[in-house]
Design a protein around this motif. Structure first.
Motif, PDB file in Angstrom:
ATOM      1  N   ILE A 204       3.392  32.132 -42.783  1.00  0.00           N
ATOM      2  CA  ILE A 204       4.521  32.910 -42.651  1.00  0.00           C
ATOM      3  C   ILE A 204       4.541  33.805 -42.027  1.00  0.00           C
ATOM      4  CG2 ILE A 204       7.122  33.449 -43.312  1.00  0.00           C
ATOM      5  CD1 ILE A 204       6.794  31.970 -45.801  1.00  0.00           C
ATOM      6  N   ILE A 205       3.563  35.301 -42.122  1.00  0.00           N
ATOM      7  CA  ILE A 205       3.421  35.705 -41.458  1.00  0.00           C
ATOM      8  C   ILE A 205       2.488  35.406 -40.237  1.00  0.00           C
ATOM      9  CG2 ILE A 205       2.456  38.232 -40.774  1.00  0.00           C
ATOM     10  CD1 ILE A 205       2.958  38.572 -43.947  1.00  0.00           C
ATOM     11  N   LYS A 206       2.195  34.733 -40.212  1.00  0.00           N
ATOM     12  CA  LYS A 206       1.441  34.915 -38.425  1.00  0.00           C
ATOM     13  C   LYS A 206       2.258  33.992 -37.500  1.00  0.00           C
ATOM     14  CE  LYS A 206      -2.219  34.550 -35.843  1.00  0.00           C
ATOM     15  NZ  LYS A 206      -2.667  36.028 -34.767  1.00  0.00           N
ATOM     16  N   GLU A 210       4.191  35.276 -34.115  1.00  0.00           N
ATOM     17  CA  GLU A 210       3.461  34.463 -32.741  1.00  0.00           C
ATOM     18  C   GLU A 210       4.140  34.304 -32.035  1.00  0.00           C
ATOM     19  OE1 GLU A 210       0.407  33.415 -31.230  1.00  0.00           O
ATOM     20  OE2 GLU A 210      -0.770  34.658 -32.887  1.00  0.00           O
ATOM     21  N   VAL A 211       5.443  33.709 -32.747  1.00  0.00           N
ATOM     22  CA  VAL A 211       6.901  33.147 -32.436  1.00  0.00           C
ATOM     23  C   VAL A 211       7.643  34.511 -31.245  1.00  0.00           C
ATOM     24  CG1 VAL A 211       9.018  31.994 -32.526  1.00  0.00           C
ATOM     25  CG2 VAL A 211       7.048  30.713 -32.882  1.00  0.00           C
ATOM     26  N   GLY A 212       7.461  35.303 -32.355  1.00  0.00           N
ATOM     27  CA  GLY A 212       8.366  36.977 -32.030  1.00  0.00           C
ATOM     28  C   GLY A 212       9.338  37.132 -32.806  1.00  0.00           C
ATOM     29  N   GLY A 213       9.525  36.468 -33.944  1.00  0.00           N
ATOM     30  CA  GLY A 213      10.483  36.948 -34.997  1.00  0.00           C
ATOM     31  C   GLY A 213      10.495  35.668 -35.541  1.00  0.00           C
ATOM     32  N   PHE A 214      11.707  36.315 -37.161  1.00  0.00           N
ATOM     33  CA  PHE A 214      12.119  35.157 -37.166  1.00  0.00           C
ATOM     34  C   PHE A 214      13.215  34.141 -36.665  1.00  0.00           C
ATOM     35  CE2 PHE A 214      14.309  32.948 -41.226  1.00  0.00           C
ATOM     36  CZ  PHE A 214      13.638  32.207 -41.729  1.00  0.00           C
ATOM     37  N   GLY A 215      14.027  34.862 -36.286  1.00  0.00           N
ATOM     38  CA  GLY A 215      15.122  35.632 -35.859  1.00  0.00           C
ATOM     39  C   GLY A 215      15.274  34.420 -34.567  1.00  0.00           C
ATOM     40  N   ILE A 299       9.279  25.701 -41.229  1.00  0.00           N
ATOM     41  CA  ILE A 299       9.984  25.781 -40.063  1.00  0.00           C
ATOM     42  C   ILE A 299       9.036  26.824 -39.207  1.00  0.00           C
ATOM     43  CG2 ILE A 299      12.134  25.069 -41.736  1.00  0.00           C
ATOM     44  CD1 ILE A 299      13.256  28.201 -41.555  1.00  0.00           C
ATOM     45  N   SER A 300       8.488  28.023 -40.375  1.00  0.00           N
ATOM     46  CA  SER A 300       8.428  29.275 -38.309  1.00  0.00           C
ATOM     47  C   SER A 300       6.484  28.117 -38.041  1.00  0.00           C
ATOM     48  CB  SER A 300       7.056  29.997 -39.884  1.00  0.00           C
ATOM     49  OG  SER A 300       8.026  30.522 -40.637  1.00  0.00           O
ATOM     50  N   VAL A 301       5.879  26.991 -38.399  1.00  0.00           N
ATOM     51  CA  VAL A 301       4.847  26.467 -37.775  1.00  0.00           C
ATOM     52  C   VAL A 301       5.331  25.685 -36.968  1.00  0.00           C
ATOM     53  CG1 VAL A 301       2.921  24.877 -38.623  1.00  0.00           C
ATOM     54  CG2 VAL A 301       3.349  26.793 -39.994  1.00  0.00           C
ATOM     55  N   PHE A 302       6.716  25.167 -37.333  1.00  0.00           N
ATOM     56  CA  PHE A 302       7.242  24.470 -36.344  1.00  0.00           C
ATOM     57  C   PHE A 302       7.304  25.005 -35.175  1.00  0.00           C
ATOM     58  CE2 PHE A 302      11.344  22.651 -34.341  1.00  0.00           C
ATOM     59  CZ  PHE A 302      10.513  21.218 -34.101  1.00  0.00           C
ATOM     60  N   ASN A 327      -4.206  22.078 -40.414  1.00  0.00           N
ATOM     61  CA  ASN A 327      -4.736  22.494 -38.771  1.00  0.00           C
ATOM     62  C   ASN A 327      -4.368  24.010 -37.792  1.00  0.00           C
ATOM     63  OD1 ASN A 327      -4.613  21.030 -36.111  1.00  0.00           O
ATOM     64  ND2 ASN A 327      -2.597  21.601 -35.582  1.00  0.00           N
ATOM     65  N   PHE A 328      -2.497  24.223 -38.792  1.00  0.00           N
ATOM     66  CA  PHE A 328      -2.111  25.879 -38.149  1.00  0.00           C
ATOM     67  C   PHE A 328      -3.288  26.643 -38.974  1.00  0.00           C
ATOM     68  CE2 PHE A 328      -0.284  29.956 -38.950  1.00  0.00           C
ATOM     69  CZ  PHE A 328       1.257  29.758 -38.225  1.00  0.00           C
ATOM     70  N   VAL A 329      -3.745  26.741 -39.882  1.00  0.00           N
ATOM     71  CA  VAL A 329      -4.500  28.032 -40.958  1.00  0.00           C
ATOM     72  C   VAL A 329      -5.741  27.704 -39.340  1.00  0.00           C
ATOM     73  CG1 VAL A 329      -6.329  28.452 -42.077  1.00  0.00           C
ATOM     74  CG2 VAL A 329      -3.541  27.395 -42.639  1.00  0.00           C
ATOM     75  N   MET A 330      -6.426  26.453 -38.762  1.00  0.00           N
ATOM     76  CA  MET A 330      -7.592  26.432 -38.414  1.00  0.00           C
ATOM     77  C   MET A 330      -6.917  27.667 -37.049  1.00  0.00           C
ATOM     78  SD  MET A 330      -9.230  26.167 -41.111  1.00  0.00           S
ATOM     79  CE  MET A 330     -11.740  26.465 -39.974  1.00  0.00           C
ATOM     80  N   GLU A 331      -6.207  26.976 -36.479  1.00  0.00           N
ATOM     81  CA  GLU A 331      -5.646  27.224 -35.579  1.00  0.00           C
ATOM     82  C   GLU A 331      -5.805  28.425 -34.970  1.00  0.00           C
ATOM     83  OE1 GLU A 331      -2.629  25.449 -31.771  1.00  0.00           O
ATOM     84  OE2 GLU A 331      -3.620  24.330 -33.746  1.00  0.00           O
ATOM     85  N   LYS A 332      -4.725  28.991 -35.772  1.00  0.00           N
ATOM     86  CA  LYS A 332      -4.415  30.592 -35.409  1.00  0.00           C
ATOM     87  C   LYS A 332      -4.742  31.346 -36.622  1.00  0.00           C
ATOM     88  CE  LYS A 332      -2.065  31.819 -32.444  1.00  0.00           C
ATOM     89  NZ  LYS A 332      -3.294  31.692 -31.588  1.00  0.00           N
ATOM     90  N   LEU A 333      -5.637  31.060 -37.784  1.00  0.00           N
ATOM     91  CA  LEU A 333      -5.521  31.879 -39.195  1.00  0.00           C
ATOM     92  C   LEU A 333      -7.152  32.015 -38.975  1.00  0.00           C
ATOM     93  CD1 LEU A 333      -2.714  31.571 -41.774  1.00  0.00           C
ATOM     94  CD2 LEU A 333      -3.685  33.669 -40.166  1.00  0.00           C
TER      95      LEU A 333
END
Length: 645
Positions: A204-206, A210-215, A299-302, A327-333
C-alpha cells in the motif's frame, strides 16, 4: 519485464526461511515448556489456559489466509470497490457469533464441535454424519487447496517448484503442530499475522507513494469506474450487490466465527466465558483492518498501473489476475528482502490456515471417532495417538494438494464451489439443534444431507451458464503494440464457509453471451450469486429438517436440556413481552430452567494427574447452598458433588 524474469535475492531467501524457522521454533518451545504436551487436554486445548489476544488473532488468520492477500486485491483491481461491503457482513457475523454461539458452546467445555450435535439430539449417528461431512468435504480438501496461492506465487517470483512448496507447507505445519499442539498453532498464528500485515502495508505504501498520495489513488479509480459501493439491486443472480455482500456475507461468515471447529476449539481453550467472548469480538477489529488493507492494496496497485498505462494481465505479463500483486512486488518493491517478506506473508497465511485445519481435524477425529474406543488407555498413550493423527492428516493434506494440482484450474474452482455450497448444510446441524427444540435426530440428518446434495447440484451446474460481459476497462495505452488486444475475463470468487468462510479468487476465461435478464428457468437458479449459497443451503436444511421431524415425531420440550438451546429472543429481542418470547421457545422454559454451570471431579476441580474436570449442570430442583445433585452434561447421569465457583 515479466514476472517470471524476476528472481529472489539472497536476502529474500534468508527472510523467507527465517519466518519458517521461527514458526518451527515456536513449536519446539511449547513442546518443552509448561505441561510439555503430556496430556490430550494440553495438546488439543492448551490446558484451557490460553491468552485472549493470541486466540483472537489465531481465529482471524485461520480464515483470512494467503487467499486474502492475493484474492481481495485482485478483486478490487478487476471489479472495483463493491466487494469491500463484505467487510460489514463479516463484522455483523462476528457480533452475532459472539452473542449467540459462544455462550452456547463454551459452558459445555467441548473439544469437538460435533460433540454438541450428539448431546443435543442424543444420537451418535447424527454426530458421525456431521463429522464425516465436515472432515471430507471441507477440512481435508481445503488443507490441500490452501497451499496453492503461495505456491504459485513463489514459483512465479523465484522458480521454486510447486511440488516443493506443497511439501514445505505440509512439513512445517505438521512439525510445529506435532511438537506444540494447539498452543503452538495459536502463537505461530499470532507471529504470522504480523508478517501478513507487514507485507500488505508495504504494498500500500509503495503504490500510494508512486501515484502521489491516496487522494490520487481514489481519483484514478473513480475515473476508471472502480468506485462503486451502493448497488442495491435485489436480483440474487447479480454476483455482488449491497444485499449479497452484507446479508449473504453475514450468513456465510456467522458459522465460521461462531460455530466452526476452528473457532470453537480456540475460544473454548480460554479460561473464562468473558475472555471467550472478547476473543471472538476482537475479530471485528481484525477483519476490518486486514480486509481494508487487502482491498486498499488492490486499488492502489490499479492506480499505479493506470499511471504506467499498461495493465500487466492484458499485456500478458502475468498468467492470471492472482499474480497482479506479486508482479507489482517484483516490479516496484524489488529491494533486497522485500519480496522475501511478501512471500513469507503468503506462506504465513497458508501455514495459519493449514495448521488450523490440521489441529481441527485431529481434535474432531480424536473426540468423535477414536476416543470412545481407547478411553481405557493411559493419557500418555492417548496423547501419542493424537500426535500420530497430526502426522497422518499432515501427509494426507500434502497428498490432497498434489491431487488437486493434477485436476487443473477449472476442477479446482468446482472443488471450491463444493466447499462453499456445503456451508449451509454444516450450519444446518447447529441451527436445527440450537434454535428449533422440535427438531429430532432424523430431521437433523436428512435436512443437511438434502441441502448438501441440492447445493452441490447448483454448484456444478453453475459452470454450464455462460458468463456475462465485463464492462470495466483497463489501461493499455502504453502497452507494446503487439500485445494491445484486450482479453475478456471474469474473476470468480468461490466461498469456503465451514471452518472456514474463506474467499478464493481465481480467473477464468469465459465467452460473452447472456445478460441476467435473458436467463430463465434452471439457468437463473444456476446463476445464483455465490454469496447466497450458504443462505439457501441453510434454508433448505432447516425446512427439510423440520418437515422430517414433524413427520417422524418432533422432540418434546420436556426431553430437552436448555443448555443445548440458544434463547435467541432473550439475546436479540429482550424488549419483547415475555409471553411472546415463551411462545418462540416452543414450550422450553429458558427463564426458570437456565442451568448453573458447575465443575466437579471428585471433590476438586482436577485430579492429581491433571485430568480434565467433568462438566455438570445443577438440576432445576436443587438448592445451591449445600451439597447438590449434579447432572453429567455429556452422559446425562446424576452425580453427587460440590458446587465449584
Amino acid at each position: 519485464m515479466t514476472l517470471a524474469n524476476n528472481n529472489f535475492a539472497v536476502a529474500d531467501w534468508i527472510i523467507f526461511a527465517g519466518s519458517l524457522f521461527l514458526s518451527g521454533c515456536i513449536g519446539i518451545y511449547h513442546a518443552i515448556s509448561g505441561g510439555k504436551q503430556r496430556t490430550t487436554k494440553d495438546f488439543l486445548m492448551g490446558n484451557r489456559k490460553l491468552k485472549t489476544l493470541p486466540v483472537a488473532v489465531s481465529i482471524l488468520v485461520s480464515f483470512l489466509s494467503a487467499i486474502l492477500i492475493l484474492g481481495a486485491p485482485a478483486e478490487m483491481y478487476t471489479k472495483g470497490t463493491q466487494y469491500y461491503m463484505n467487510v460489514f457482513g463479516q463484522m455483523a457475523a462476528v457480533v452475532l457469533g459472539t452473542i449467540l454461539f459462544v455462550p452456547l458452546f463454551y459452558p459445555l467445555k467441548l473439544t469437538s464441535m460435533f460433540e454438541y450435535v450428539e448431546l443435543r439430539f442424543k444420537s451418535r449417528a447424527t454426530r458421525l454424519t456431521a463429522t464425516a461431512r465436515a472432515v471430507t468435504a471441507d477440512e481435508l480438501i481445503y488443507t490441500g487447496v490452501a497451499s496453492f496461492a503461495p505456491s504459485t506465487a513463489l514459483q512465479a517470483v523465484s522458480g521454486f517448484p510447486e511440488w516443493a512448496s506443497f511439501l514445505l507447507i505440509g512439513c512445517v505445519c505438521t512439525f510445529y503442530t506435532f511438537m506444540g499442539g494447539l498452543k503452538a498453532v495459536v502463537w505461530v498464528d499470532a507471529f504470522q499475522s504480523i508478517i501478513m500485515f507487514g507485507s500488505l502495508l508495504a504494498i500500500i505504501i509503495k503504490a500510494t507513494v508512486e501515484v502521489g498520495g491516496f487522494g490520487n489513488v481514489w481519483e484514478l479509480n473513480d475515473d476508471w469506474g472502480r468506485i462503486d459501493f451502493w448497488n442495491f439491486d435485489v436480483d440474487p443472480t447479480i454476483r455482488h450487490t449491497f444485499w449479497a455482500l452484507t446479508l449473504g456475507g453475514m450468513v456465510n461468515w456467522i458459522g465460521t466465527f461462531g460455530a466452526s471447529q476452528q473457532s470453537m476449539q480456540r475460544f473454548c481453550a480460554l479460561p473464562s466465558l468473558r475472555q471467550a467472548k472478547i476473543a471472538v469480538l476482537l475479530n471485528c477489529v481484525g477483519v476490518s483492518v486486514m480486509v481494508t488493507c487487502a482491498c486498499a492494496a488492490g486499488i492502489s496497485v490499479f492506480a499505479y498501473y493506470v499511471m504506467k498505462g499498461c495493465d500487466p494481465y492484458t499485456n500478458k505479463d502475468i498468467k492470471n489476475t492472482n499474480q497482479i500483486i506479486p508482479n507489482f512486488v517484483m516490479e516496484k518493491l524489488n529491494f533486497p528482502g522485500i519480496p522475501g517478506l511478501f512471500i513469507a506473508g503468503l506462506f504465513s497465511g497458508a501455514l495459519s490456515t493449514v495448521s488450523s485445519n490440521l489441529s481441527s481435524l485431529v481434535a474432531t477425529a480424536w473426540e468423535d471417532v477414536i476416543k470412545p474406543h481407547v478411553h481405557h488407555k493411559s493419557d500418555f498413550v492417548q496423547t501419542w495417538i493424537t500426535k500420530c493423527l497430526v502426522l497422518v492428516f499432515g501427509a494426507i493434506g500434502v497428498g490432497v494438494a498434489f491431487i488437486v494440482k493434477t485436476l487443473g484450474g477449472t476442477v479446482l474452482q468446482v472443488s471450491l464451489s463444493f466447499m462453499g455450497a456445503s456451508g449451509g448444510a454444516l450450519n444446518g446441524f447447529i441451527v436445527l439443534g440450537a434454535f428449533f427444540p422440535c427438531c429430532n435426530w432424523i430431521g437433523a440428518i436428512v435436512g443437511p444431507i438434502v441441502s448438501y446434495a441440492v447445493m452441490m447440484w447448483i454448484g456444478i451446474a453453475k459452470y454450464s451458464v455462460i458468463g456475462v460481459e465485463e464492462k470495466l476497462d483497463f489501461p493499455t495505452q502504453n502497452c507494446p503494440v503487439k500485445n494491445t488486444s484486450t482479453s475478456l475475463f471474469t474473476t470468480q470468487i468461490t466461498p469456503y464457509p465451514m471452518t472456514a468462510n474463506t474467499n478464493m479468487i481465481t480467473t477464468v476465461n469465459t465467452h460473452v453471451s447472456a445478460s441476467p435478464d435473458e436467463l430463465s428457468g434452471l439457468d437463473r437458479l444456476y446463476s445464483l450469486s455465490y454469496l447466497w449459497y450458504a443462505t439457501l443451503g441453510l434454508i433448505i436444511s432447516v425446512v427439510i429438517g423440520l418437515i422430517v421431524s414433524f413427520i417422524t415425531g418432533p422432540t418434546k420440550p420436556k426431553d430437552l436440556d436448555p443448555a443445548y438451546l440458544i434463547p435467541w429472543c432473550d439475546r436479540l429481542c429482550c424488549y419483547l413481552p415475555s409471553s411472546f418470547r415463551s411462545y418462540c421457545y416452543c414450550g422450553v422454559d429458558h427463564e426458570n430452567q437456565e442451568p448453573v454451570l458447575a465443575i466437579r471431579y471428585g471433590n476438586s476441580v482436577e485430579d492429581k494427574e491433571g485430568n480434565e474436570p467433568q462438566v455438570f449442570v445443577l438440576s432445576k430442583d436443587n438448592n445451591i447452598n449445600n451439597q447438590h445433585q449434579l447432572v453429567d452434561v455429556k452422559h446425562n447421569k446424576p452425580e453427587k458433588g460440590f458446587l465449584v465457583h
